[in-house]
Design an enzyme around this catalytic site. Structure first.
Site, mmCIF file in Angstrom:
data_model
loop_
_atom_site.group_PDB
_atom_site.id
_atom_site.type_symbol
_atom_site.label_atom_id
_atom_site.label_comp_id
_atom_site.label_asym_id
_atom_site.label_seq_id
_atom_site.Cartn_x
_atom_site.Cartn_y
_atom_site.Cartn_z
ATOM 1 N N THR B 1 -13.458 5.077 -41.726
ATOM 2 C CA THR B 1 -14.955 5.629 -42.034
ATOM 3 C C THR B 1 -14.984 7.052 -42.917
ATOM 4 O OG1 THR B 1 -15.567 4.629 -39.421
ATOM 5 C CG2 THR B 1 -16.395 6.676 -40.645
ATOM 6 N N ARG B 29 -21.460 -5.073 -31.871
ATOM 7 C CA ARG B 29 -21.040 -3.422 -31.403
ATOM 8 C C ARG B 29 -21.341 -2.768 -32.719
ATOM 9 N NH1 ARG B 29 -17.361 0.493 -33.833
ATOM 10 N NH2 ARG B 29 -17.320 2.198 -31.889
ATOM 11 N N VAL B 30 -22.112 -1.731 -32.671
ATOM 12 C CA VAL B 30 -22.277 -1.443 -33.745
ATOM 13 C C VAL B 30 -21.730 0.504 -33.066
ATOM 14 C CG1 VAL B 30 -24.083 0.074 -35.110
ATOM 15 C CG2 VAL B 30 -24.280 -2.198 -34.329
ATOM 16 N N GLY B 31 -20.784 1.302 -33.796
ATOM 17 C CA GLY B 31 -20.519 2.167 -34.133
ATOM 18 C C GLY B 31 -21.265 3.239 -34.136
ATOM 19 N N ASP B 32 -20.986 4.439 -34.720
ATOM 20 C CA ASP B 32 -22.017 5.856 -34.542
ATOM 21 C C ASP B 32 -22.034 6.303 -36.601
ATOM 22 O OD1 ASP B 32 -19.310 6.563 -35.615
ATOM 23 O OD2 ASP B 32 -20.461 8.446 -35.572
ATOM 24 N N THR B 52 -16.342 11.490 -37.583
ATOM 25 C CA THR B 52 -15.350 10.431 -37.452
ATOM 26 C C THR B 52 -14.439 10.211 -36.252
ATOM 27 O OG1 THR B 52 -13.717 8.926 -39.042
ATOM 28 C CG2 THR B 52 -13.581 11.330 -38.919
ATOM 29 N N GLY B 53 -14.436 9.289 -35.683
ATOM 30 C CA GLY B 53 -13.753 8.502 -34.644
ATOM 31 C C GLY B 53 -14.688 7.649 -34.011
ATOM 32 N N ASP B 54 -13.991 7.681 -32.553
ATOM 33 C CA ASP B 54 -14.715 7.481 -31.206
ATOM 34 C C ASP B 54 -15.992 7.033 -31.245
ATOM 35 O OD1 ASP B 54 -13.760 6.029 -27.702
ATOM 36 O OD2 ASP B 54 -15.101 5.333 -29.189
ATOM 37 N N GLY B 55 -16.738 6.488 -32.152
ATOM 38 C CA GLY B 55 -18.051 6.138 -32.786
ATOM 39 C C GLY B 55 -18.722 5.759 -30.605
#
Lengths: 244, 136
Positions: B1, B29-32, B52-55
């Site tokens: 990202t 699934r949608v991340g952040d 950035t990271g585990d959304g």
């Protein structure tokens, strides 16, 4: 008399000038000494250079928004780390979908697309949402239809040989790791069915043998004294090449 | 990202994020990435943030909104970034993520948890992009 008023006027002008230059300096310090400025996650140098080119060159006194779109689009084209743009991060069906957002800090306008399919220009689509709708976020195939109707190329397949190969290997590895919990079967591909947590037999702790570990991944599930602890098929993997 | 923040010559701020999300995600699934205030946030009056990271975890805490609002209350970028990350780590000690913060004066800093993070900077006093490493 005349001489003193002239001196007074010069003095006044000097003060006035100093005051202006001070404000100018201060203003310049606030508005422009270190500016323009581009900051980005990760060492995505080409993306930062693309944004810098837009925001700093004479002919392109591009707005900050244009610079952000240019920078993030560069990463989409370059498929930075495989975590940006088409051709990466396949879902369980092997499909790549895109999420993107752009925000104007002067007006607080935002445009975003989520789980967009078949259109490779994520942040350009987000900018179209910001500029041509009153909405903030469009999702899925409707976002795709909006983006194409606003002139972006598509529909196109967002997978790549690499993403498909990655997905095939994952399927051969019993679809591990994955993001399911409290379902059966565990440690295998779906279809999955929910475990009815209310009806699970409670005998002491929920003991589950570890099915096996692979590459530091804990497969199967784990001993838990707390029934409400979700039974994870395994710990999810978040790293430099797999994250949001 | 990629999450990016730009401050132009007039001091106007824009931010953006682009990602293809988590690998082997459950379809839909949608991340952040597209969530305002999570992956990025900016306000001309204060500054900006990128994350950035585990959304799946980060979007529950809106770290970038938190960073900008902390700076609005007078926190410097380093404290604002550290505070936003620690709020998540307190609830999810195993979470993996990072933010960068930049205020409207151009002062920037980063914070991370669970991995080593890097962010890139370019301004008019540099010859090229500089990469800054942030350790957890």
């Amino acid at each position: 008399m005349r001489r003193s008023s002239v001196r007074l006027l010069i003095g006044f002008l000097l003060i006035r000038f100093n005051w202006c230059s001070a404000v100018g300096d201060k203003g310049a310090g606030k508005v422009g000494v270190a500016f323009p400025l581009v900051v980005s996650t990760w060492p995505f140098r080409e993306a930062v250079r693309a944004a810098w080119k837009v925001v700093s060159t004479g002919e392109g006194w591009g707005s900050a928004v244009d610079a952000v779109v240019a920078g993030c689009s560069a990463c989409e084209d370059l498929r930075c780390d495989g975590t940006v743009g088409p051709g990466g991060s396949p879902d369980e069906n092997g499909e790549t979908t895109l999420d993107a957002l752009v925000m104007n800090g002067a007006t607080m306008e935002i445009g975003a697309v989520a789980a967009m399919r078949y259109v490779k220009d994520g942040i350009k689509a987000a900018k179209l949402v910001m500029e041509h709708s009153e909405h903030t976020l469009l999702v899925g195939e409707k976002a795709t239809a909006f983006a194409i109707s606003m002139g972006l190329p598509g529909p196109t397949n967002l997978s790549s040989p690499e993403s498909i190969e990655k997905w095939e290997k994952w399927k051969q590895n019993h679809c591990q790791p994955n993001f399911w919990k409290n379902v059966v079967p565990v440690g295998k591909c779906g279809p999955y069915h929910p475990i009815n947590l209310a009806s699970v037999e409670v005998e002491g702790s929920v003991k589950n043998e570890v099915v096996g570990s692979q590459g530091g991944l804990c497969q199967g599930y784990y001993e838990s004294d707390n029934l409400l602890e979700p039974i994870k098929s395994n710990l999810k993997v978040v790293n430099r090449h797999n994250h949001d | 990202t990629i999450s990016m923040a730009v401050i132009d010559k007039m001091g106007h701020i824009a931010v953006g994020t682009s990602t293809n999300g988590a690998t082997f995600k459950i379809p839909g699934r949608v991340g952040d990435g597209p969530i305002p205030g999570s992956s990025s946030y900016g306000d001309d009056e204060v500054g900006a943030c990128g994350a950035t990271g585990d959304g799946d975890i980060m979007m529950r805490f809106l770290p970038c909104y938190q960073v900008v609002e902390s700076m609005r209350q007078g926190m410097d970028p380093r404290d604002a970034a550290t505070d936003a990350i620690s709020r998540i780590a307190r609830k999810y000690p195993d979470f993996i993520g990072a933010v960068f913060a930049v205020n409207k004066e151009g002062v920037h800093a980063g914070a991370c948890h669970g991995w080593t993070f890097q962010y890139s900077v370019r301004n008019s006093s540099m010859q090229d992009v500089e990469v800054i490493t942030v350790y957890p």
